[in-house]
Motif scaffolding. Structure first.
Motif, mmCIF file in Angstrom:
data_model
loop_
_atom_site.group_PDB
_atom_site.id
_atom_site.type_symbol
_atom_site.label_atom_id
_atom_site.label_comp_id
_atom_site.label_asym_id
_atom_site.label_seq_id
_atom_site.Cartn_x
_atom_site.Cartn_y
_atom_site.Cartn_z
ATOM 1 N N ARG A 184 0.858 -1.188 0.000
ATOM 2 C CA ARG A 184 0.000 0.000 0.000
ATOM 3 C C ARG A 184 0.888 1.230 0.000
ATOM 4 O O ARG A 184 1.608 1.499 0.962
ATOM 5 N N GLN A 185 0.820 1.966 -1.100
ATOM 6 C CA GLN A 185 1.707 3.105 -1.271
ATOM 7 C C GLN A 185 0.931 4.307 -1.788
ATOM 8 O O GLN A 185 -0.144 4.159 -2.376
ATOM 9 N N MET A 186 1.474 5.492 -1.559
ATOM 10 C CA MET A 186 0.819 6.737 -1.963
ATOM 11 C C MET A 186 1.863 7.655 -2.589
ATOM 12 O O MET A 186 2.975 7.777 -2.073
ATOM 13 N N CYS A 187 1.501 8.292 -3.693
ATOM 14 C CA CYS A 187 2.476 9.142 -4.362
ATOM 15 C C CYS A 187 1.804 10.359 -4.994
ATOM 16 O O CYS A 187 0.800 10.238 -5.705
ATOM 17 N N ASP A 247 5.816 -4.294 -8.854
ATOM 18 C CA ASP A 247 5.198 -5.089 -7.793
ATOM 19 C C ASP A 247 3.795 -5.492 -8.224
ATOM 20 O O ASP A 247 2.913 -4.641 -8.360
ATOM 21 N N GLU A 248 3.573 -6.778 -8.422
ATOM 22 C CA GLU A 248 2.259 -7.248 -8.864
ATOM 23 C C GLU A 248 1.170 -6.953 -7.841
ATOM 24 O O GLU A 248 -0.011 -6.846 -8.189
ATOM 25 N N GLN A 249 1.551 -6.808 -6.562
ATOM 26 C CA GLN A 249 0.557 -6.562 -5.510
ATOM 27 C C GLN A 249 0.418 -5.082 -5.147
ATOM 28 O O GLN A 249 -0.286 -4.733 -4.194
ATOM 29 N N LEU A 250 1.072 -4.203 -5.880
ATOM 30 C CA LEU A 250 1.035 -2.775 -5.580
ATOM 31 C C LEU A 250 -0.396 -2.236 -5.549
ATOM 32 O O LEU A 250 -1.188 -2.485 -6.457
ATOM 33 N N GLN A 251 -0.717 -1.514 -4.476
ATOM 34 C CA GLN A 251 -1.992 -0.808 -4.342
ATOM 35 C C GLN A 251 -1.657 0.668 -4.166
ATOM 36 O O GLN A 251 -1.306 1.103 -3.070
ATOM 37 N N LEU A 252 -1.752 1.424 -5.232
ATOM 38 C CA LEU A 252 -1.266 2.798 -5.256
ATOM 39 C C LEU A 252 -2.396 3.804 -5.087
ATOM 40 O O LEU A 252 -3.413 3.748 -5.777
#
Length: 305
Positions: free
Chosen positions: A103-106, A133-138
């Motif tokens: 879980r990332q934010m940009c 990252d296949e599981q990235l939740q941006l």
């Protein structure tokens, strides 16, 4: 229709620093555990309220490692990867992903003012491909007052169409209620997380997923109550939010980060929280005295924060 993947209360963690400006990791960890123990769903690391962009990539990565090492699960952290250089944002994202923090934010790059939609969309394409990252939740970080760029609905739709597995939602720091309501109505399958505390409940009532905000650093229980029953926020809780915001912005020349840290210092009795990282500056003694006095004047309401 998919359920928004990031829901609930994720405080934009205040980050304490030592007298030399370096990260005070033990205090940061203790504060994070306090918030999680107070009912928060997770924490947001190195965002705007956390002075994230004032810290180096190495400092931010080290803090994340320390948070995880303290027993905080990777699923309870949103890492902010905003950076001036695309390569730095990718490095931050790759590092987090390797540690299981998907879980990332940009925020869009903001060194050059008013970038084009095409330029911003290409930035996110390169970011997502670079992180790999296949599981990235941006989370798209909408904060035009800082980035000078605002996401239109068309741009959000295009990004979701191009990256359906990776665009998880929008963090809305516009401070505009109608804008937040519009996002929640237009994108019910995305996590719309509001930054302005008075707008959290109204937005949740039309489908918003929750909030990433600064007030939860000092009032996690208050924000939890608001979010638990967004259709029935008590007048007392609404008033307390407004009172805290009045303290936060009591003087235009005092940064809201320094003010939040001042309130946390008063709340905890720990004046180490008064320190900020340059280019911010700590409050002058007279301003701090005013803030402390106004905070104490909240009286019994302080017991419910």
């Amino acid at each position: 229709m998919p359920t928004p993947s990031i829901r609930g209360l994720w405080p934009a963690l205040l980050i304490p620093v030592h007298a030399d400006g370096s990260v005070d990791t033990p205090r940061a960890i203790a504060h994070a555990h306090h918030l999680l123990g107070s009912g928060c769903d997770g924490i947001t690391l190195c965002g705007t309220t956390g002075e994230g962009l004032a810290f180096t990539v190495a400092e931010r990565n080290a803090l994340l490692e320390s948070m995880l090492g303290s027993g905080i699960g990777p699923h309870r952290i949103v890492v902010t990867t905003t950076a001036l250089a695309l390569a730095d944002a990718i490095e931050l994202g790759q590092h987090a992903a390797r540690l299981g923090v998907h879980r990332q934010m940009c925020m869009p790059p903001f060194y050059f003012n008013n970038p084009s939609d095409d330029g911003v969309m290409d930035f996110y394409r390169q970011l997502i491909e670079g992180i790999g990252d296949e599981q990235l939740q941006l989370l798209l970080y909408h904060f035009p007052a800082i980035s000078t760029y605002g996401f239109s609905h068309d741009t959000i739709r295009t990004l979701v169409e191009r990256h359906p597995q990776h665009i998880a939602g929008i963090k809305d720091s516009s401070g505009d209620l109608e804008h937040s309501l519009g996002l929640a109505r237009a994108f019910p399958h995305l996590s719309v997380l509001v930054g302005s505390e008075p707008h959290v409940a109204p937005t949740m009532c039309v489908g918003g997923a929750g909030s990433i905000n600064g007030m939860a650093n000092i009032a996690p229980r208050l924000m939890q109550r608001v979010m638990a029953k967004p259709h029935a926020v008590s007048p007392a809780d609404s008033q307390t939010i407004n009172d805290l915001l009045a303290i936060l912005f009591f003087k235009p020349s005092v940064s809201f980060i320094a003010a939040y840290k001042g309130m946390l210092a008063e709340q905890t009795g720990d004046d180490a929280w008064l320190r900020v990282r340059t280019p911010l500056s700590a409050m002058e003694s007279t301003d701090l005295q005013t803030l402390r006095s106004r905070y104490r004047a909240l009286g019994t309401a302080l017991n419910s924060l």
